[in-house]
Design a protein around this motif. Structure first.
Motif, short mmCIF file in Angstrom:
data_model
loop_
_atom_site.label_atom_id
_atom_site.label_comp_id
_atom_site.label_asym_id
_atom_site.label_seq_id
_atom_site.Cartn_x
_atom_site.Cartn_y
_atom_site.Cartn_z
N ASP A 167 0.91 -1.17 -0.06
CA ASP A 167 0.01 -0.02 0.12
C ASP A 167 0.87 1.28 -0.09
O ASP A 167 1.69 1.39 0.94
CB ASP A 167 -1.02 0.13 1.23
CG ASP A 167 -1.99 1.02 1.26
OD1 ASP A 167 -1.74 2.36 0.73
OD2 ASP A 167 -3.17 0.87 1.26
N VAL A 181 -3.71 -2.53 8.20
CA VAL A 181 -3.29 -2.93 6.86
C VAL A 181 -1.91 -3.85 6.95
O VAL A 181 -1.69 -4.74 6.15
CB VAL A 181 -3.27 -1.79 5.83
CG1 VAL A 181 -2.68 -2.18 4.54
CG2 VAL A 181 -4.46 -0.95 5.71
N ALA A 213 -2.31 -7.35 8.08
CA ALA A 213 -3.07 -8.23 6.89
C ALA A 213 -1.59 -8.80 6.00
O ALA A 213 -2.22 -9.71 5.14
CB ALA A 213 -4.01 -7.53 6.13
N LEU A 225 -5.66 0.91 -0.10
CA LEU A 225 -6.76 0.46 0.69
C LEU A 225 -7.94 1.52 0.31
O LEU A 225 -7.99 2.51 0.22
CB LEU A 225 -6.65 0.59 2.21
CG LEU A 225 -7.98 -0.12 2.76
CD1 LEU A 225 -8.01 -1.62 2.66
CD2 LEU A 225 -8.07 0.31 4.32
N GLU A 245 -8.16 -4.11 -2.37
CA GLU A 245 -9.00 -5.36 -2.19
C GLU A 245 -9.47 -5.64 -3.36
O GLU A 245 -9.85 -7.13 -3.85
CB GLU A 245 -10.11 -5.18 -1.24
CG GLU A 245 -10.92 -4.02 -0.83
CD GLU A 245 -10.41 -2.82 -0.61
OE1 GLU A 245 -11.34 -1.70 -0.55
OE2 GLU A 245 -9.14 -2.59 -0.65
N ARG A 281 -6.65 -11.49 2.95
CA ARG A 281 -7.81 -10.59 2.18
C ARG A 281 -8.91 -10.31 3.27
O ARG A 281 -9.46 -9.12 3.15
CB ARG A 281 -8.40 -11.34 0.98
CG ARG A 281 -9.27 -10.44 0.35
CD ARG A 281 -9.80 -11.07 -1.42
NE ARG A 281 -10.90 -10.30 -1.65
CZ ARG A 281 -12.07 -10.56 -1.87
NH1 ARG A 281 -12.31 -12.00 -1.46
NH2 ARG A 281 -12.90 -10.17 -2.34
N LEU A 316 -8.13 -7.50 5.42
CA LEU A 316 -7.97 -6.38 4.40
C LEU A 316 -9.56 -5.85 4.01
O LEU A 316 -9.54 -4.56 4.13
CB LEU A 316 -7.24 -6.58 3.27
CG LEU A 316 -6.69 -5.21 2.61
CD1 LEU A 316 -5.30 -4.80 3.39
CD2 LEU A 316 -5.91 -5.77 1.28
#
Length: 427
Positions: A169, A202, A205, A373, A383, A400, A403
């Motif tokens: 990200d 995040v 994840a 995100l 995603e 996932r 997330l």
């Protein structure tokens, strides 16, 4: 009873091969032909073989001269292959830059690879002769995807999907920070604690997150008074920082493990070298990569960053939405030039092309994507990329479900629906 010739050709046509030009020399000059029956024989000594039909002129000349060269064609050199196959009239050596190798046989300067050989064995092979050559000289002048022959047609590499994709990200922290600091526009729910919690979600994840600031709690080493707006408690390897100059670089403590991102430009190579000297992992970034007039500049930047020792190279889409064709043309070349350094791509979501371009990138050899995100900064939504990978049965180390939960939290913090298309369906 043996198989008939038509069936034999049809079956062998299902075996994809590269396309090469076999050349030799004689008292009357250079000669050559397109050949697909070429392969390696031995590493020690280095031996290769070519199979030439006994009735063709090149066979006679190789037999007389005792030398041959093989030039392997790239995906953009089909016209050269057609000419040496006799499908076009004219001087066969008028296309490309040809020069004599040490044996005197000509080699193509822009080939993917070439070998210069002396014949050491010649074996009968039905209506062909199998010439085995000792490789005296070999070069790989250019890194690009090869030209392929399959089912009586010439084309490019097949498009297998990767076995795994991963994401980082690169947009969430900056977008939240802008929202947080925008005077009079940030919703009351956008708080420093909420931002920190989202970034940690995040990261937890399995996603590397770019932060605008050196994470809090890192070892001392940043200048006195350096900002610490993002209170991060995670391992430093899970974070990256965009570093624009030497002053910014010294904010990252030595041997911290944080990944630094350095954009191509004047002084970029020196900055990369300085970062590596500090024990930092470096991602080299190149901007506006899919602009049609930029391809050669982008490929040159990839070469510089590979040579400078970047651990990864990131390519960013520019302000104009790229088409899947532009994405494919650039990435096939860039992936080949960067290998074995992994290439990652940051795509935009524009006119519904984002996921189409992501699929094209996967089929062009890209396994790593820079996303955001919820897609809140116009970048490809984290995603959504994972949703696409799941539908393609492509694995990912990212959680996932975690997330998607983070995206739902982001929507509550953001105060409005997110641009992402799949998080609501998956929540």
């Amino acid at each position: 009873m043996t198989v008939d010739a038509q069936t034999f050709r049809a079956v062998l046509g299902q075996w994809p091969t590269g396309v090469a030009v076999v050349t030799t020399t004689s008292a009357t000059g250079w000669h050559g032909m397109t050949a697909g029956s070429f392969g390696s024989v031995s590493l020690d000594p280095p031996l290769v073989m070519v199979c030439l039909a006994r009735h063709i002129y090149t066979h006679e000349l190789v037999e007389r001269s005792g030398v041959f060269a093989v030039s392997v064609l790239g995906k953009d050199q089909a016209a050269i292959g057609h000419r040496f196959a006799g499908r076009e009239e004219g001087d066969r050596f008028s296309r490309g830059s040809w020069s004599a190798a040490p044996t005197g046989a000509p080699v193509l300067g822009e080939a993917v690879a070439w070998l210069d050989c002396r014949v050491v064995h010649a074996y009968p092979g039905g209506d062909h002769t199998i010439f085995v050559g000792e490789v005296l000289t070999a070069r790989t002048p250019r890194r690009t995807a090869p030209l392929l022959f399959h089912s009586r047609a010439w084309g490019q590499l097949a498009d297998p999907l990767p076995d795994q994709v991963t994401i980082a990200d690169t947009g969430l922290a900056a977008a939240l920070h802008r929202r947080l600091t925008a005077s009079g526009t940030a919703p009351a729910r956008v708080t420093r604690a909420g931002v920190a919690r989202l970034l940690e979600s995040v990261r937890a994840a399995g996603v590397r997150v770019r932060t605008p600031f050196p994470p809090a709690g890192m070892p001392d080493g940043a200048p006195q008074g350096a900002p610490r707006e993002t209170p991060v408690k995670a391992p430093h390897e899970a974070w990256s920082m965009l570093v624009e100059d030497a002053a910014r670089l010294v904010e990252v403590p030595r041997e911290s493990g944080i990944t630094v991102e350095i954009a191509d430009g004047p002084g970029a190579v020196r900055l990369i070298e300085a970062a590596r000297a500090r024990g930092l992992t470096v991602i080299g970034r190149v901007s506006d990569v899919f602009a049609p007039a930029r391809q050669q500049d982008v490929l040159a930047a990839v070469d510089r960053m590979v040579a400078a020792g970047c651990a990864e190279i990131a390519l960013d889409e520019g302000p104009e939405a790229a088409s899947p064709l532009l994405v494919r043309n650039l990435l096939q070349e860039a992936v080949a030039r960067a290998r074995p350094v992994p290439l990652r791509v940051r795509l935009r979501e524009a006119y519904g092309l984002g996921l189409a371009n992501a699929l094209t990138a996967m089929k062009s050899g890209v396994r790593d994507f820079d996303v955001t995100l919820g897609g809140i900064d116009g970048g490809l939504c984290a995603e959504d990329v994972l949703f696409l990978a799941a539908r393609l049965d492509v694995a990912t180390p990212i959680d996932r479900a975690a997330l998607v939960a983070a995206a739902a939290d982001l929507e509550a913090v953001w105060g409005s629906a997110l641009p992402g298309r799949t998080y609501r369906a998956a929540s």
